[in-house]
Scaffold this motif. Structure first.
Motif, mmCIF file in Angstrom:
data_model
loop_
_atom_site.group_PDB
_atom_site.id
_atom_site.type_symbol
_atom_site.label_atom_id
_atom_site.label_comp_id
_atom_site.label_asym_id
_atom_site.label_seq_id
_atom_site.Cartn_x
_atom_site.Cartn_y
_atom_site.Cartn_z
ATOM 1 N N LEU A 53 0.828 -1.212 0.000
ATOM 2 C CA LEU A 53 0.000 0.000 0.000
ATOM 3 C C LEU A 53 0.863 1.264 0.000
ATOM 4 O O LEU A 53 0.563 2.249 -0.683
ATOM 5 C CB LEU A 53 -0.929 0.007 1.225
ATOM 6 C CG LEU A 53 -2.017 -1.058 1.227
ATOM 7 C CD1 LEU A 53 -2.760 -1.068 2.546
ATOM 8 C CD2 LEU A 53 -2.996 -0.809 0.065
ATOM 9 N N HIS A 79 0.748 4.258 -2.909
ATOM 10 C CA HIS A 79 0.503 5.694 -2.700
ATOM 11 C C HIS A 79 1.766 6.532 -2.918
ATOM 12 O O HIS A 79 1.693 7.662 -3.384
ATOM 13 C CB HIS A 79 -0.065 5.928 -1.302
ATOM 14 C CG HIS A 79 -1.465 5.403 -1.158
ATOM 15 N ND1 HIS A 79 -2.557 6.085 -1.630
ATOM 16 C CD2 HIS A 79 -1.930 4.230 -0.633
ATOM 17 C CE1 HIS A 79 -3.656 5.367 -1.382
ATOM 18 N NE2 HIS A 79 -3.295 4.241 -0.786
ATOM 19 N N ASN A 111 -6.325 10.040 1.533
ATOM 20 C CA ASN A 111 -6.586 8.688 1.000
ATOM 21 C C ASN A 111 -5.495 7.714 1.430
ATOM 22 O O ASN A 111 -5.780 6.578 1.825
ATOM 23 C CB ASN A 111 -6.641 8.706 -0.539
ATOM 24 C CG ASN A 111 -7.880 9.423 -1.022
ATOM 25 O OD1 ASN A 111 -8.847 9.546 -0.277
ATOM 26 N ND2 ASN A 111 -7.854 9.920 -2.254
ATOM 27 N N TYR A 112 -4.267 8.178 1.323
ATOM 28 C CA TYR A 112 -3.118 7.351 1.705
ATOM 29 C C TYR A 112 -3.262 6.951 3.175
ATOM 30 O O TYR A 112 -3.215 5.767 3.542
ATOM 31 C CB TYR A 112 -1.843 8.161 1.448
ATOM 32 C CG TYR A 112 -0.520 7.455 1.673
ATOM 33 C CD1 TYR A 112 -0.432 6.229 2.321
ATOM 34 C CD2 TYR A 112 0.671 8.042 1.223
ATOM 35 C CE1 TYR A 112 0.789 5.605 2.524
ATOM 36 C CE2 TYR A 112 1.897 7.430 1.412
ATOM 37 C CZ TYR A 112 1.946 6.205 2.081
ATOM 38 O OH TYR A 112 3.158 5.597 2.279
ATOM 39 N N ASP A 134 -5.891 6.970 5.160
ATOM 40 C CA ASP A 134 -7.052 6.110 5.454
ATOM 41 C C ASP A 134 -6.755 4.649 5.119
ATOM 42 O O ASP A 134 -7.179 3.745 5.825
ATOM 43 C CB ASP A 134 -8.284 6.568 4.644
ATOM 44 C CG ASP A 134 -8.837 7.876 5.197
ATOM 45 O OD1 ASP A 134 -8.428 8.275 6.306
ATOM 46 O OD2 ASP A 134 -9.663 8.512 4.502
ATOM 47 N N GLU A 135 -6.009 4.438 4.043
ATOM 48 C CA GLU A 135 -5.761 3.048 3.645
ATOM 49 C C GLU A 135 -4.714 2.351 4.513
ATOM 50 O O GLU A 135 -4.797 1.148 4.750
ATOM 51 C CB GLU A 135 -5.376 2.988 2.162
ATOM 52 C CG GLU A 135 -6.296 2.016 1.438
ATOM 53 C CD GLU A 135 -5.931 1.788 -0.007
ATOM 54 O OE1 GLU A 135 -5.742 0.618 -0.385
ATOM 55 O OE2 GLU A 135 -5.820 2.786 -0.751
#
Ligand SMILES: Cc1cc2nc3c(=O)[nH]c(=O)nc-3n(C[C@H](O)[C@H](O)[C@H](O)COP(=O)(O)OP(=O)(O)OC[C@H]3O[C@@H](n4cnc5c(N)ncnc54)[C@H](O)[C@@H]3O)c2cc1C
Length: 470
Positions: free
Chosen positions: A336, A340, A400-401, A403-404
């Motif tokens: 992940l 990102h 976004n980064y 949250d993931e």
């Protein structure tokens, strides 16, 4: 014009410059490091000594003007300032006294780490600051303090011997292992919640020249390099540290032109070992990690390592950041991060992973108020750019980064590297130490005079009184 008369009242007992909205110089005085934050205080009190700080605290308390405390002004969310309130600005209090025999330094609350490095380097000594020189000693220290020396000597607060503090009631006290021990425990991680720190006393360490600097590899090697780095720093000798990052190469010297604006991954090293031992270590690193595309490592004076990124990160840029403490970086999480990292939206935006194992783990979880002694890393996602029109795009990348990857974290953020200041975040940042922090807050600042920070609120009943008071 109530604020003008309050400023006039303060002038009678204040030596440093005072700025209200009518004064020439007000706009310069209110500027913060983060260009995204634009605050208009009623009064900016630029203190020159402890007496000024006492006078300003007394005025704020008695007049009901909300108070912000400013050290180096680097707070991401601009917590060193406040709209329509009183800024107690320590930026002019830059006294430093090194005691080379005792290996200690007294540092006033307006110093930056560059000021400290300048004063201690001639003696071959250093206090553990962060990764750049322009950050304020005060805010960085009070939040814990993470830097190149964390693995070898601990957090910045682990080298703190004592602090002089002006309390909410205007009293001046010293906090140390011998005096006001509860307060000393709380300020080692608890931020600016308990009073205005006018001076810090640090233990110094023998650090003159180190071996270090950045190594960079193409972004398509980031998965492999990050895994190797993770495994390496978890077991490496404490005298070496290195943070991993993903970035866009700035289009400027000293980076070779062929790499300008290319996405790359990096490890920035700092090794305190000596001579042959270090040479051997870096030969092995080259073998283990593979030859970097760019290699800037070499012997480097400590202040030079500390200032490597200062020019890139000039004041006034737009900054938005998120952070997490991490115990374990799994292979799944690395996938992940790479996903990102490859989408970094602007030239200065970046993601860093700072190791905080080694000496940081030698201090007990409850010995200081810092909440994450058992974490091995701090992740910092930095959305950074000079142009405000890029804000939406880069902030959405950072969110976004975050949250993931957040589900892979230890649960809380590092208070010095976050824009979030809601109560849930504060509790998560301090975990098991939170309740004890509230007890100390009740004792030293029951009316929550110092609340422009990641706020430790006094217990319910006292907070009710505080609200009435404000
Ligand atoms: C470019 C950059 C690099 C950074 N690098 C690192 C790093 O390597 N390691 C790390 O740990 N952090 C780092 N940080 C984060 C930094 O620690 C925080 O931003 C910190 O709050 C900055 O302190 P300051 O005094 O400059 O900030 P300010 O904005 O002046 O203050 C920040 C907070 O501290 C409180 N405060 C300030 N002075 C006092 C005082 N004298 N008494 C009581 N409370 C006070 C303020 O009220 C405010 O809540 C970095 C930040 C930036 C922008």
């Amino acid at each position: 014009m109530a604020k003008e008369s309050q400023a006039d009242q303060l002038r009678t007992s204040f030596r440093g410059p005072l700025f209200t909205k009518r004064d020439t110089g007000y706009d310069d005085a209110r500027k913060l490091y983060n260009g995204m934050i634009d605050k208009h205080p009623s009064i900016i009190a630029q203190c020159v000594d402890v007496a000024d700080v006492i006078a300003a605290v007394n005025l704020g308390r008695d007049s009901g003007l909300p108070i912000a405390i400013r050290g180096g002004g680097h707070s991401g969310p601009g917590l060193g300032s406040i709209d329509d309130g009183l800024v107690i600005d320590l930026g002019r209090m830059k006294g430093i006294r090194v005691d080379p025999k005792a290996r200690t330094v007294h540092v006033q609350g307006g110093c930056t780490w560059g000021d400290v490095d300048h004063a201690t380097h001639p003696f071959g000594l250093a206090a553990p600051g962060g990764f750049v020189s322009t950050t304020g000693v005060a805010g960085l220290t009070l939040g814990g303090g993470i830097g190149y020396l964390s693995r070898s000597v601990g957090l910045t607060v682990d080298s703190l011997i004592s602090a002089d503090i002006v309390l909410a009631d205007g009293r001046f006290v010293t906090a140390s292992e011998k005096e006001n021990k509860d307060l000393f425990w709380a300020i080692r991680g608890g931020g600016g919640n308990f009073g205005v720190v006018t001076s810090f006393e640090f233990r110094l360490h023998q650090v003159n020249s180190v071996y270090g600097g950045p190594m960079l590899w193409p972004i398509d090697q980031s998965r492999e390099i990050m895994k190797k780095w993770r495994d390496y720093v978890l077991k490496a000798p404490e005298e070496i540290s290195g943070w991993f990052g993903m970035m866009i190469v700035p289009p400027a010297a000293p980076f070779p032109e062929e790499f300008h604006l290319k996405k790359m991954c990096t490890i920035v090293w700092c090794d305190r070992g000596n001579g042959d031992q270090v040479k051997k270590r870096f030969t092995n690193i080259q073998k283990e990690f593979g030859k970097p595309a760019i290699d800037f490592t070499g012997p480097i004076p400590w202040p030079a390592l500390q200032t490597l990124f200062d020019d890139l990160l000039a004041p006034g840029l737009q900054w938005y950041w998120k952070s997490d403490f991490i115990k374990e970086i799994t292979d799944e999480a690395i996938d992940l991060h790479v996903k990102h990292g490859e989408k970094i939206p602007t030239t200065l935006s970046t993601v860093h992973f700072y190791p905080i194992n080694g000496a940081v783990h030698k201090v007990g979880k409850k010995d200081t108020s810092f909440g994450y002694r058992d974490a091995n890393f701090v992740q910092m996602i930095g959305a950074i750019d000079p142009d405000p029109s890029n804000n939406d795009r880069m902030i959405s990348w950072a969110r976004n980064y975050f949250d993931e990857v957040h589900p892979y974290s230890a649960g809380g953020s590092y208070i010095n590297m976050t824009m979030d200041s809601d109560q849930e975040q504060v509790r998560l940042a301090y975990r098991d130490n939170y309740e004890r922090l509230v007890t100390v807050k009740d004792k030293y600042d029951p009316l929550n005079l110092f609340h422009i920070n990641l706020n430790i609120k006094p217990s319910e009943s006292k907070e009710g009184v505080a609200k009435k008071h404000r």
